[in-house]
Design an enzyme around this catalytic site. Structure first.
Site, PDB file in Angstrom:
ATOM      1  CD  GLU A  52      -2.767   1.161   2.483  1.00  0.00           C
ATOM      2  OE1 GLU A  52      -2.765   0.207   3.277  1.00  0.00           O
ATOM      3  OE2 GLU A  52      -3.446   2.189   2.630  1.00  0.00           O
ATOM      4  NE  ARG A 278       3.978  -8.104  10.382  1.00  0.00           N
ATOM      5  CZ  ARG A 278       3.328  -7.313   9.525  1.00  0.00           C
ATOM      6  NH1 ARG A 278       2.239  -7.735   8.927  1.00  0.00           N
ATOM      7  NH2 ARG A 278       3.756  -6.093   9.275  1.00  0.00           N
ATOM      8  CE  LYS A 288       2.892   0.127   4.961  1.00  0.00           C
ATOM      9  NZ  LYS A 288       2.507   0.010   3.551  1.00  0.00           N
TER      10      LYS A 288
HETATM   11  P1  ATP Z   1       1.054  -1.864   7.966  1.00  0.00           P
HETATM   12  O1  ATP Z   1       0.389  -3.042   8.654  1.00  0.00           O
HETATM   13  O2  ATP Z   1       2.068  -1.173   8.797  1.00  0.00           O
HETATM   14  O3  ATP Z   1       0.103  -0.967   7.253  1.00  0.00           O
HETATM   15  P2  ATP Z   1       1.538  -3.672   5.840  1.00  0.00           P
HETATM   16  O4  ATP Z   1       2.383  -4.786   6.281  1.00  0.00           O
HETATM   17  O5  ATP Z   1       0.087  -3.927   5.706  1.00  0.00           O
HETATM   18  O6  ATP Z   1       1.880  -2.486   6.804  1.00  0.00           O
HETATM   19  P3  ATP Z   1       1.725  -3.352   3.022  1.00  0.00           P
HETATM   20  O7  ATP Z   1       2.169  -2.182   2.254  1.00  0.00           O
HETATM   21  O8  ATP Z   1       0.325  -3.792   2.878  1.00  0.00           O
HETATM   22  O9  ATP Z   1       2.062  -3.025   4.525  1.00  0.00           O
HETATM   23  O10 ATP Z   1       2.703  -4.566   2.770  1.00  0.00           O
HETATM   24  C1  ATP Z   1       3.018  -5.019   1.490  1.00  0.00           C
HETATM   25  C2  ATP Z   1       3.362  -6.477   1.544  1.00  0.00           C
HETATM   26  O11 ATP Z   1       4.468  -6.673   2.415  1.00  0.00           O
HETATM   27  C3  ATP Z   1       2.210  -7.284   2.103  1.00  0.00           C
HETATM   28  O12 ATP Z   1       2.062  -8.435   1.304  1.00  0.00           O
HETATM   29  C4  ATP Z   1       2.643  -7.628   3.490  1.00  0.00           C
HETATM   30  O13 ATP Z   1       2.114  -8.851   3.901  1.00  0.00           O
HETATM   31  C5  ATP Z   1       4.154  -7.670   3.352  1.00  0.00           C
HETATM   32  N1  ATP Z   1       4.802  -7.363   4.616  1.00  0.00           N
HETATM   33  C6  ATP Z   1       4.662  -6.258   5.359  1.00  0.00           C
HETATM   34  N2  ATP Z   1       5.373  -6.328   6.493  1.00  0.00           N
HETATM   35  C7  ATP Z   1       5.998  -7.526   6.470  1.00  0.00           C
HETATM   36  C8  ATP Z   1       6.888  -8.198   7.355  1.00  0.00           C
HETATM   37  N3  ATP Z   1       7.256  -7.658   8.509  1.00  0.00           N
HETATM   38  N4  ATP Z   1       7.338  -9.411   6.984  1.00  0.00           N
HETATM   39  C9  ATP Z   1       6.975  -9.957   5.830  1.00  0.00           C
HETATM   40  N5  ATP Z   1       6.143  -9.380   4.960  1.00  0.00           N
HETATM   41  C10 ATP Z   1       5.648  -8.185   5.258  1.00  0.00           C
HETATM   42 MG    MG Z   2      -1.399  -3.964   4.293  1.00  0.00          MG
END
Ligand code: ATP
Ligand code: MG
Length: 578
Positions: A52, A278, A288
């Protein structure tokens, strides 16, 4: 630590699979391999990385990038870069741009397959109409609070909305008018008609579209209804022909919904959602929302502050994409969440830079040394090895003269037993140069040491035929007349607790010593033209890189990592317990 733990770590570094032996497959790679074998997707492997665009990518995202792009690469497939831009209030082109730059920096390529969920808004709308016609979606007038109340707690069945049995024609009319902007934000939603009594709360008539009168960074004011993530995501995956939709564990409970939408829509293609743990590191926060708050609140110098866990932060700090890729590969992919010691990541960058960073001499906290018996005005150009790990890196010349700077901590006036470096009456070797002896200490009126008077032994030049006797310590130095002034920024963890993610108010756990700026450093003259981003080992100190703030005549270095390997210590401790 899952997978990575199986590959045994040694104190020399990390055992790598022998040449020709492919590393063991993780459970996702096993699924992909089995699908290829059974020809489930006609041999195609299409993954996607769906950020996102509401912030900069962090080290956790790198795990997902390495996994999705890695699997595509290993299977002659492709990984799509898809911006999940369904929430216009938080998203921005600045983030869209930075995400692309970061994925490229990590070394991956989406082969022209860059998409936006917003490309599918019309299709998502039409699919919703299709569900309404099939009696599988309805317009609800409940307010968000009422909706929550009707949904109920997870352990009790929810209640049907009084609007749930609206006739199809009325739903179609209301939905069209939602799109046309006739209704206020929050007054109506489109919901999937599934099961308000489902034990899985995600299946209790989830919202598909909500009214949001916000300008979108790509579609402008074309839309005032926006799809929810769970609906947009599976449909986007299906439209793009994704074969394996890999996401993090918290989406496991959303999988029935993912499948429900695609089954009800009878999309020609139905990707398989697979969840993995994760990536989390100690002392590292990856929300974020909180990272944005750190930036906005001025607690750091921006998204690319070298203390930030963002990829731009790691890059500015001097981390290499190779080290990050290799780190995530080694950590493996598991189905249970765990937190990795940050020391493991530091171990990885140290290993990488050990192989390729040229060695130089830099004095961070200078103490002047005058060598009384060295001829005044004489300068010798001494040979210094650029990288003992890489014979091809050659040597360079380092000027030596009568006045040099050494590190303040390499001298003690009244040394304890185990201190083997310089002290009154003691000798040390100056690296690549001579053995010197401290004859006297010069102090100012406050009693502070300002200078050491030493003598040298001309017979002891390094590499010379009469290299001379051994001494207990060799220290680094720079020639006072030739050295260049530099600023050096030393970093420590941004947070003072190992689990900052668990603390809501992060201002209470900020490490007050996360940044130390040294402004009186002296570095060897070969660094005069070092370009921003270039990386070095400052002998005996650590790995450093030239900061983007650096300019000719005003050099600035960031400490990437010290030479001390905390991971090796942790490992030894673990071994001794075994
Ligand atoms: P937030 O929860 O802080 O908004 P997010 O993880 O939802 O962040 P996205 O931009 O949706 O952020 O993440 C993009 C991709 O990266 C998604 O497929 C998510 O699952 C993956 N991702 C995010 N954080 C991690 C992590 N710590 N380890 C592995 N994959 C991750
Ligand atoms: Mg997300």
């Amino acid at each position: 630590m899952n997978e990575g733990k199986r590959e045994k770590l040694t104190t020399e570094g990390v055992t790598k699979p022998a040449a020709g032996v492919s590393p063991s497959l993780d459970f996702i790679r096993e699924i992909v391999a089995a699908d290829n074998k059974s020809n489930k997707h006609g041999g195609r492997v299409v993954t996607r990385f769906p950020p996102e665009p509401n912030g900069y990518l962090h080290i956790g995202h790198a795990k997902s990038i390495c996994l999705n792009f890695g699997i595509a690469l290993e299977n002659n497939g492709v990984c799509h870069l898809r911006f999940d831009d369904t929430n216009p209030t938080k998203e921005d082109v600045e983030y869209v741009d930075s995400i692309q730059a970061d994925v490229r920096w990590l070394g991956f390529d989406w082969q022209g397959k860059k998409f936006y969920a917003s490309d599918y808004f019309e299709q998502l709308y039409q699919y919703a109409v299709q569900l309404i016609k099939a009696g599988k979606a309805y317009v609800d007038d409940l307010s968000p609070d009422e909706m929550r109340e009707y949904r109920g707690p997870w352990n009790e069945p929810g209640k049907n909305s009084p609007y749930r049995e609206r006739p199809v024609a009325e739903n179609l009319d209301l939905f069209a008018r939602m799109r046309a902007g006739e209704f206020e934000e929050g007054s109506r939603t489109l919901r999937a008609k599934i099961d308000m009594a489902s034990p899985n709360i995600n299946m209790r008539d989830p919202v598909m579209f909500r009214i949001l009168k916000a300008e979108h960074h790509r579609t402008g004011n074309m839309w005032c209804i926006y799809p929810m993530y769970d609906y947009a995501h599976c449909v986007s995956d299906a439209i793009e022909g994704i074969t394996h939709s890999i996401c993090t564990l918290e989406f496991e409970d959303h999988r029935p919904l993912y499948d429900w939408f695609l089954d009800e829509l009878r999309t020609s293609h139905h990707p398989q959602q697979i969840e993995f743990a994760r990536g989390e590191l100690t002392y590292t926060m990856t929300s974020k929302r909180k990272l944005l708050a750190l930036v906005k609140g001025g607690y750091v110098r921006g998204w690319d502050d070298p203390r930030m866990p963002t990829l731009v932060g790691y890059r500015r700090r001097g981390y290499t994409p190779e080290a990050i890729r290799s780190f995530w590969r080694r950590m493996g992919v598991a189905k249970t969440n765990s937190t990795i010691e940050i020391a493991m990541l530091e171990h990885e960058i140290r290993e990488d830079l050990n192989k390729r960073a040229p060695r130089v001499m830099a004095v961070l906290r200078p103490l002047k040394v005058i060598i009384d018996n060295y001829p005044e005005g004489q300068v010798e150009e001494l040979d210094a090895v650029n990288n003992p790990e890489d014979p091809g890196a050659g040597t360079r010349k380092v000027p030596f003269s009568r006045e040099v700077y050494i590190e303040r901590e390499d001298f003690m006036e009244d040394p304890p037993k185990k201190f083997f470096r310089l002290a009154p009456g003691r000798e040390v070797r100056l690296r690549y140069a001579y053995i010197i002896k401290c004859e006297s200490v010069v102090k100012n009126t406050q009693g502070e040491i300002v200078e050491l008077r030493c003598t040298y032994d001309p017979e002891t030049r390094s590499g010379g035929s009469a290299e001379g006797r051994k001494v207990k310590a060799t220290i680094h130095w720079v020639s006072a007349a030739h050295a260049i002034a530099a600023e050096v920024r030393l970093y420590d963890q941004l947070f003072s607790v190992p689990d900052p993610g668990g603390v809501e108010d992060f201002t209470t756990i900020l490490n007050p010593n996360s940044l130390e700026v040294l402004t009186a450093c002296r570095v060897e003259p070969s660094l005069a033209t070092a370009a921003a981003g270039s990386r070095f080992q400052f002998e005996r100190q650590g790995y450093f890189c030239v900061d983007s703030d650096s300019a000719p005549g005003a050099l600035v270095f960031n400490r990437t990592v010290t030479l001390k390997d905390a991971w090796e210590k942790i490992e030894k401790r673990q071994k001794s317990r075994e």
